[in-house]
Motif scaffolding. Structure first.
Motif, PDB file in Angstrom:
ATOM      1  N   ILE A 174       0.796  -1.328   0.041  1.00  0.00           N
ATOM      2  CA  ILE A 174       0.104  -0.029   0.010  1.00  0.00           C
ATOM      3  C   ILE A 174       0.916   1.246  -0.177  1.00  0.00           C
ATOM      4  O   ILE A 174       0.365   2.373  -0.587  1.00  0.00           O
ATOM      5  CB  ILE A 174      -1.059   0.098   1.133  1.00  0.00           C
ATOM      6  CG1 ILE A 174      -0.133  -0.037   2.616  1.00  0.00           C
ATOM      7  CG2 ILE A 174      -2.112  -1.121   1.071  1.00  0.00           C
ATOM      8  CD1 ILE A 174      -1.269  -0.040   3.657  1.00  0.00           C
ATOM      9  N   HIS A 175       2.073   1.245   0.526  1.00  0.00           N
ATOM     10  CA  HIS A 175       2.835   2.258   0.571  1.00  0.00           C
ATOM     11  C   HIS A 175       4.289   2.079   0.794  1.00  0.00           C
ATOM     12  O   HIS A 175       4.290   1.030   1.613  1.00  0.00           O
ATOM     13  CB  HIS A 175       2.486   3.451   1.547  1.00  0.00           C
ATOM     14  CG  HIS A 175       2.778   4.846   1.555  1.00  0.00           C
ATOM     15  ND1 HIS A 175       3.918   5.262   1.922  1.00  0.00           N
ATOM     16  CD2 HIS A 175       2.475   5.821   0.807  1.00  0.00           C
ATOM     17  CE1 HIS A 175       4.304   6.512   1.883  1.00  0.00           C
ATOM     18  NE2 HIS A 175       3.489   6.985   0.912  1.00  0.00           N
ATOM     19  N   PRO A 176       5.346   2.738   0.178  1.00  0.00           N
ATOM     20  CA  PRO A 176       6.788   2.603   0.417  1.00  0.00           C
ATOM     21  C   PRO A 176       7.277   2.647   2.160  1.00  0.00           C
ATOM     22  O   PRO A 176       7.952   1.935   2.282  1.00  0.00           O
ATOM     23  CB  PRO A 176       7.523   3.651  -0.172  1.00  0.00           C
ATOM     24  CG  PRO A 176       6.546   4.064  -1.278  1.00  0.00           C
ATOM     25  CD  PRO A 176       5.328   3.709  -0.771  1.00  0.00           C
ATOM     26  N   LEU A 177       6.117   3.412   2.719  1.00  0.00           N
ATOM     27  CA  LEU A 177       6.522   3.557   4.198  1.00  0.00           C
ATOM     28  C   LEU A 177       6.148   2.518   5.268  1.00  0.00           C
ATOM     29  O   LEU A 177       6.024   2.832   6.304  1.00  0.00           O
ATOM     30  CB  LEU A 177       6.273   4.986   4.604  1.00  0.00           C
ATOM     31  CG  LEU A 177       6.832   6.208   4.127  1.00  0.00           C
ATOM     32  CD1 LEU A 177       6.472   7.628   4.743  1.00  0.00           C
ATOM     33  CD2 LEU A 177       8.429   5.894   4.172  1.00  0.00           C
ATOM     34  N   VAL A 178       5.371   1.684   4.536  1.00  0.00           N
ATOM     35  CA  VAL A 178       4.657   0.717   5.069  1.00  0.00           C
ATOM     36  C   VAL A 178       5.386  -0.824   5.112  1.00  0.00           C
ATOM     37  O   VAL A 178       5.571  -1.214   3.827  1.00  0.00           O
ATOM     38  CB  VAL A 178       3.214   0.227   5.022  1.00  0.00           C
ATOM     39  CG1 VAL A 178       2.360  -0.779   5.284  1.00  0.00           C
ATOM     40  CG2 VAL A 178       2.384   1.832   4.893  1.00  0.00           C
ATOM     41  N   ARG A 179       5.608  -1.561   5.897  1.00  0.00           N
ATOM     42  CA  ARG A 179       6.394  -3.075   5.602  1.00  0.00           C
ATOM     43  C   ARG A 179       5.347  -3.951   6.420  1.00  0.00           C
ATOM     44  O   ARG A 179       4.893  -3.674   7.493  1.00  0.00           O
ATOM     45  CB  ARG A 179       7.604  -2.920   6.549  1.00  0.00           C
ATOM     46  CG  ARG A 179       8.568  -1.832   6.027  1.00  0.00           C
ATOM     47  CD  ARG A 179      10.161  -2.235   6.498  1.00  0.00           C
ATOM     48  NE  ARG A 179      10.207  -2.394   7.819  1.00  0.00           N
ATOM     49  CZ  ARG A 179      10.313  -1.409   8.736  1.00  0.00           C
ATOM     50  NH1 ARG A 179      10.269  -0.306   8.330  1.00  0.00           N
ATOM     51  NH2 ARG A 179      10.313  -1.514   9.988  1.00  0.00           N
ATOM     52  N   TRP A 180       5.133  -5.041   5.773  1.00  0.00           N
ATOM     53  CA  TRP A 180       4.480  -6.094   6.550  1.00  0.00           C
ATOM     54  C   TRP A 180       5.450  -7.203   6.996  1.00  0.00           C
ATOM     55  O   TRP A 180       6.112  -7.741   6.310  1.00  0.00           O
ATOM     56  CB  TRP A 180       3.697  -6.793   5.491  1.00  0.00           C
ATOM     57  CG  TRP A 180       2.909  -7.940   6.023  1.00  0.00           C
ATOM     58  CD1 TRP A 180       2.948  -9.191   5.289  1.00  0.00           C
ATOM     59  CD2 TRP A 180       1.975  -8.043   6.899  1.00  0.00           C
ATOM     60  NE1 TRP A 180       2.258 -10.108   6.063  1.00  0.00           N
ATOM     61  CE2 TRP A 180       1.726  -9.593   7.230  1.00  0.00           C
ATOM     62  CE3 TRP A 180       1.466  -7.216   8.012  1.00  0.00           C
ATOM     63  CZ2 TRP A 180       0.579 -10.091   7.953  1.00  0.00           C
ATOM     64  CZ3 TRP A 180       0.563  -7.737   8.904  1.00  0.00           C
ATOM     65  CH2 TRP A 180       0.170  -9.159   9.091  1.00  0.00           C
ATOM     66  N   GLU A 181       5.562  -7.360   8.285  1.00  0.00           N
ATOM     67  CA  GLU A 181       6.428  -8.258   9.053  1.00  0.00           C
ATOM     68  C   GLU A 181       5.372  -9.055   9.988  1.00  0.00           C
ATOM     69  O   GLU A 181       5.278  -8.646  10.986  1.00  0.00           O
ATOM     70  CB  GLU A 181       7.349  -7.413   9.939  1.00  0.00           C
ATOM     71  CG  GLU A 181       8.496  -6.519   8.933  1.00  0.00           C
ATOM     72  CD  GLU A 181       9.428  -5.641   9.928  1.00  0.00           C
ATOM     73  OE1 GLU A 181       9.358  -5.792  11.056  1.00  0.00           O
ATOM     74  OE2 GLU A 181      10.106  -4.967   9.180  1.00  0.00           O
ATOM     75  N   ILE A 225      -8.460   1.913  11.451  1.00  0.00           N
ATOM     76  CA  ILE A 225      -8.374   2.401   9.978  1.00  0.00           C
ATOM     77  C   ILE A 225      -7.026   2.848   9.848  1.00  0.00           C
ATOM     78  O   ILE A 225      -6.242   3.110  10.781  1.00  0.00           O
ATOM     79  CB  ILE A 225      -9.305   3.493   9.548  1.00  0.00           C
ATOM     80  CG1 ILE A 225      -9.149   4.743  10.487  1.00  0.00           C
ATOM     81  CG2 ILE A 225     -10.832   3.165   9.867  1.00  0.00           C
ATOM     82  CD1 ILE A 225      -8.025   5.747   9.806  1.00  0.00           C
ATOM     83  N   LEU A 226      -6.598   2.832   8.545  1.00  0.00           N
ATOM     84  CA  LEU A 226      -5.251   3.202   8.060  1.00  0.00           C
ATOM     85  C   LEU A 226      -5.603   3.817   6.872  1.00  0.00           C
ATOM     86  O   LEU A 226      -5.864   3.435   5.695  1.00  0.00           O
ATOM     87  CB  LEU A 226      -4.252   2.197   7.830  1.00  0.00           C
ATOM     88  CG  LEU A 226      -2.874   2.611   7.386  1.00  0.00           C
ATOM     89  CD1 LEU A 226      -2.145   3.322   8.492  1.00  0.00           C
ATOM     90  CD2 LEU A 226      -2.003   1.651   6.848  1.00  0.00           C
ATOM     91  N   VAL A 227      -5.406   5.249   6.812  1.00  0.00           N
ATOM     92  CA  VAL A 227      -5.581   6.274   5.545  1.00  0.00           C
ATOM     93  C   VAL A 227      -4.232   6.420   5.102  1.00  0.00           C
ATOM     94  O   VAL A 227      -3.307   6.667   5.352  1.00  0.00           O
ATOM     95  CB  VAL A 227      -6.108   7.638   6.081  1.00  0.00           C
ATOM     96  CG1 VAL A 227      -6.442   8.494   4.745  1.00  0.00           C
ATOM     97  CG2 VAL A 227      -7.389   7.383   6.960  1.00  0.00           C
ATOM     98  N   TYR A 228      -4.165   6.209   3.838  1.00  0.00           N
ATOM     99  CA  TYR A 228      -3.009   6.338   3.129  1.00  0.00           C
ATOM    100  C   TYR A 228      -2.916   6.922   1.724  1.00  0.00           C
ATOM    101  O   TYR A 228      -4.156   7.020   1.128  1.00  0.00           O
ATOM    102  CB  TYR A 228      -2.425   4.653   2.921  1.00  0.00           C
ATOM    103  CG  TYR A 228      -3.139   4.024   1.699  1.00  0.00           C
ATOM    104  CD1 TYR A 228      -2.673   3.885   0.499  1.00  0.00           C
ATOM    105  CD2 TYR A 228      -4.182   3.244   2.211  1.00  0.00           C
ATOM    106  CE1 TYR A 228      -3.327   3.118  -0.259  1.00  0.00           C
ATOM    107  CE2 TYR A 228      -4.800   2.601   0.982  1.00  0.00           C
ATOM    108  CZ  TYR A 228      -4.389   2.184  -0.217  1.00  0.00           C
ATOM    109  OH  TYR A 228      -5.118   1.634  -1.146  1.00  0.00           O
ATOM    110  N   PRO A 229      -1.877   7.353   0.943  1.00  0.00           N
ATOM    111  CA  PRO A 229      -2.001   8.019  -0.195  1.00  0.00           C
ATOM    112  C   PRO A 229      -2.316   7.600  -1.219  1.00  0.00           C
ATOM    113  O   PRO A 229      -1.898   6.349  -1.703  1.00  0.00           O
ATOM    114  CB  PRO A 229      -0.531   8.863  -0.145  1.00  0.00           C
ATOM    115  CG  PRO A 229       0.029   8.948   1.152  1.00  0.00           C
ATOM    116  CD  PRO A 229      -0.432   7.615   1.677  1.00  0.00           C
ATOM    117  N   ALA A 230      -3.606   7.898  -2.187  1.00  0.00           N
ATOM    118  CA  ALA A 230      -3.930   7.363  -3.424  1.00  0.00           C
ATOM    119  C   ALA A 230      -3.234   7.788  -4.376  1.00  0.00           C
ATOM    120  O   ALA A 230      -3.151   7.224  -5.505  1.00  0.00           O
ATOM    121  CB  ALA A 230      -5.322   7.183  -3.175  1.00  0.00           C
ATOM    122  N   ASN A 231      -2.812   8.914  -4.245  1.00  0.00           N
ATOM    123  CA  ASN A 231      -2.289   9.671  -5.707  1.00  0.00           C
ATOM    124  C   ASN A 231      -0.970   9.418  -6.077  1.00  0.00           C
ATOM    125  O   ASN A 231      -0.229  10.370  -6.083  1.00  0.00           O
ATOM    126  CB  ASN A 231      -2.551  11.069  -5.558  1.00  0.00           C
ATOM    127  CG  ASN A 231      -2.705  11.980  -6.889  1.00  0.00           C
ATOM    128  OD1 ASN A 231      -2.677  11.501  -7.631  1.00  0.00           O
ATOM    129  ND2 ASN A 231      -2.465  13.254  -6.641  1.00  0.00           N
TER     130      ASN A 231
END
Length: 348
Positions: A174-181, A225-231
């Motif tokens: 979903i975003h470069p600043l998000v990591r799934w660990e 919730i987690l709001v993240y950049p869509a653009n």
């Protein structure tokens, strides 16, 4: 760092919001208004938006400073309409109001209306609701179809991730600043915060005005919730030659009639008397303007007992949003709108 802790039940309850969230786009656009005039995406929009604002928006700008905390009650839930969100905001209980407003910087508490808001004073709550409606209509109404297009494009990409690689690929993309660990989703964040989902799941809300990094609610007891950049492609909200724009719309309809149409759309149902009061015009003038716009299929009027309610038609909404006329399927006979839900304060 924001650490979002998942269980197996939470992974089964991850979902994407169905479209742009009016409350979040309102809040984050207010943040953008306080940002740089040279912003690569928001700069041109900001210049036009500032010209469309009325003095009442100062209430919202105190509640939504460009940096730092904004009260959670301004963004009441995912997948809510504008009216549902405004209804929820106006219904917040006094205890929550006091607690959340106390987290704002001290300089924001000086205005008398802020103290009345913290006390849940009914007239102040109604005023806040009206300002939220007007701001959304006048600042976000016309470009809303572009906002929706960006968000729906992002939803399509994330839906493909979900179909091809499951929920774990969705979370990791979903975003470069998000990591799934596994079992933790780690989000680079300005403060340390842990969010334990506890079986509640997580709603992912792609947002046009979310910029820089994903964000969440301050209160971890609220629905997660987690709001993240869509653009991702940096699409601006610039108007094309077919778009009316505020000045052009006023030239087309006349300044008062354009304001009447905007107010009807912002209200999602309004009487002629209330319309006259809000705009500072006579009841006869309001009646004349609504009759003219009803004849042009820009609004729909419905009598309920002794009161006539006005709502915007699909053609009127398209005109406000600047969409091409051929995007509207105009019915031969206007379909009466249902009786609008009237908003009233209620205890939390």
């Amino acid at each position: 760092m924001l650490n979002i802790h998942f269980s197996a039940d939470d992974l089964a309850r991850v979902r994407l919001a169905s479209g742009p969230d009016p409350a979040w786009e309102t809040l984050l656009s207010l943040h953008a208004l306080g940002g740089s005039p040279d912003h690569i995406v928001f700069g041109p929009w900001r210049a036009r938006a500032l010209g469309a604002l009325d003095p009442s928006v100062s209430l919202l700008r105190r509640l939504a400073p460009p940096r730092g905390y904004s009260p959670d009650f301004l963004t009441p839930g995912a997948d809510t309409s504008l009216e549902s969100a405004v209804d929820a905001v106006m219904s917040v209980g006094r205890t929550r109001l006091r607690e959340e407003l106390a987290l704002l910087p001290a300089r924001h508490h000086s205005a008398p209306w802020m103290r009345r808001l913290a006390q849940g004073e009914p007239e102040t709550m109604r005023r806040l609701g009206g300002v939220l409606r007007r701001y959304h209509q006048r600042v976000l109404g016309r470009p809303w179809h572009r906002i929706r297009a960006v968000v729906e494009g992002e939803r399509a990409l994330r839906a493909r991730d979900l179909l091809d690689g499951g929920v774990e690929r969705l979370l990791g993309s979903i975003h470069p600043l998000v990591r799934w660990e596994p079992p933790v989703l780690r989000v680079e964040y300005p403060v340390r915060q842990d969010l334990f989902l506890g079986g509640r799941g997580l709603v992912l809300i792609p947002s046009y005005f979310c910029w820089g990094r994903p964000i969440s609610l301050h209160d971890t007891t609220l629905d997660p919730i987690l709001v993240y950049p869509a653009n991702r492609t940096l699409q601006p909200l610039t108007e094309d030659p077919m778009t009316a724009g505020p000045a052009a719309l006023a030239r087309l309809l006349g300044r008062t009639r354009a304001a009447v149409l905007e107010e009807i759309a912002a209200s999602n149902g309004i009487t002629g008397g209330e319309l006259a009061r809000r705009l500072g015009i006579s009841a006869a003038s309001a009646s004349e303007h609504t009759a003219t716009m009803r004849g042009a299929n820009l609004i729909i009027s419905q009598r309920v007992t002794n009161t006539v309610w006005h709502t915007v038609s699909p053609l009127g909404q398209a005109l406000l949003e600047g969409r091409r006329p051929d995007a509207v399927a105009l019915p031969t006979t206007p379909v009466p709108a249902p009786l609008p839900h009237r908003i009233g304060a209620r205890s939390a």
